[in-house]
Scaffold this motif. Structure first.
Motif: not given
Length: 418
Positions: A314-318, A321-326, A341-343, A347-352
């Motif tokens: 899970p820690e390797d998930t980009d 990129r996922i937020a950008g694709l959403y 889903n983008q939210a 949260s995973m990329a930039f914090g809750p």
């Protein structure tokens, strides 16, 4: 066998076999509404006979045979019987007592095509977009009206009326039971893809009942996806949809715990993911990108699923990129669910904190009013921020909204942990 046991068996068989039965009968009567009625007649026959005779070794074939027999009897009572047989048999010569056997052979040879014809017939332009999707879910997916309503975030009465009107309009317009060709095929493809993915989603995350997943529906949707890829191998959205379904289905074994309980994505044992499905999904995704056409909704969602599939941990998930694709997906297909889903990705990329702000911006969205994943996501973010009382309330709200027993149990457990 009691009547109650027989009804349970009939319901189970109908869920799995209804599409094939309706499609097979529709080839005879050329009317999907009438085909469904004849298939329902076969269910009545099963309820009458199975309590005494027991469930046949092949209950689906038994129902198909009864439904086809009713269809043939119906046609026999009409003056157009010989013309109908000529259409089905491609000028095959039929003699008296061999009629049923010959028709059976013809229909069985085309059962896969019949299912695809059923999809395109239910998605005919004579119907509204919502009616096309709803009717195909009912006929092809064997879904109950309430399950379709849940998928659409719509009132059950609205869906029921839509189904009745759709079947009536198809019959009134004399829609042919066929796969369209040429430009008509491309025009009707978008609705077909939507139908297939909704069927898949109902299998992947069941909206109601005791099971977290219904694998038969997932498999049916992927089979239809492969049929569509064979029909349109150079259409990126067709490739994207199949890739998306295969990548998501690769997690199926890890999504359910020993007692049938749901296992969330970040908690899954990724060693149990199906590497064959991942390879197929990634290959299909590469084929779609290689066509160098503007990405559509399914191709973008497949790209998101690929980010998860490529992450060994899970820690390797980009997540960035996922937020950008959403964000791109929200432009291609504006939807509050996509924004939710983008939210999560934010949260995973930039914090809750940033994720919660994005979720709260959706709080007044009417279509999410009864959508259980909104309070579920909000509860998760509040939990991560240490706001446990608020998180508990959100998880309890989500548990009250979901109609899936496994999911309700999971949400109540999360509430209790706050």
């Amino acid at each position: 066998m009691t009547v109650t046991e027989a009804r349970g068996a009939v319901d189970a068989v109908w869920r799995i076999e209804s599409a094939r039965i309706i499609a097979g009968v529709a080839r005879i009567v050329r009317d999907v509404g009438l085909a469904e009625e004849l298939a329902q007649d076969a269910l009545v026959a099963a309820l009458e006979q199975w309590p005494e005779s027991g469930v046949p070794n092949n209950p689906g074939a038994w129902l198909m045979a009864i439904a086809k027999r009713r269809a043939i009897d119906l046609i026999r009572r009409k003056e157009t019987y010989q013309r109908k047989l000529a259409e089905m048999g491609h000028e095959l010569e039929i003699d008296g007592d061999s009629v049923e056997d010959d028709v059976e052979a013809i229909l069985e040879d085309h059962i896969e095509d019949d299912l695809l014809r059923l999809v395109f017939t239910a998605c005919h332009p004579v119907l509204t977009a919502d009616a096309r999707v709803t009717l195909t879910l009912k006929l092809l997916g064997g879904l109950k009206t309430e399950e379709i309503a849940r998928a659409f975030l719509a009132p059950e009465a609205t869906i029921a009326q839509r189904i009745v009107r759709a079947k009536r309009n198809l019959a009134k317009a004399g829609v042919e039971f066929e796969v369209p060709a040429g430009e008509d095929l491309f025009e009707r493809l978008s609705s077909v893809l939507e139908v297939v993915y909704l069927i898949y989603n109902e299998g992947y995350s069941a909206t109601a009942g005791d099971d977290w997943m219904r694998p038969a529906l997932c498999n049916e949707a992927m089979r239809l996806g492969r049929l569509l890829v064979g029909l349109m191998p150079d259409e990126p959205e067709v490739l994207g949809l199949l890739s998306l379904m295969e990548l998501q289905a690769s997690r199926a074994n890890a999504r359910i715990g020993p007692e049938g309980e749901p296992v969330l994505l970040l908690d899954q044992d990724r060693r149990r993911w199906d590497r064959l499905l991942i390879r197929r999904g990634l290959e299909g995704l590469d084929r779609a990108w290689a066509l160098e056409k503007p990405p559509g909704a399914y191709l973008l969602q497949a790209a998101i699923a690929a980010c998860h599939a490529r992450a060994a941990d899970p820690e390797d998930t980009d997540w960035a990129r996922i937020a950008g694709l959403y964000a791109v997906l929200a432009q291609v297909t504006p939807s509050p669910v996509v924004e939710l889903n983008q939210a999560v990705a934010i949260s995973m990329a930039f914090g809750p904190e940033r994720g919660l702000a994005a979720v709260d911006a959706l709080a007044e969205e009417p279509s999410l009013k009864d959508y259980h994943l909104l309070p579920s996501v909000r509860g998760d973010l509040l939990f991560k921020l240490g706001r446990l009382d608020e998180a508990r309330a959100e998880f309890e709200k989500a548990a009250a909204l979901t109609r899936n027993e496994r999911e309700r149990t999971l949400l109540l457990e999360r509430a209790a942990a706050c």
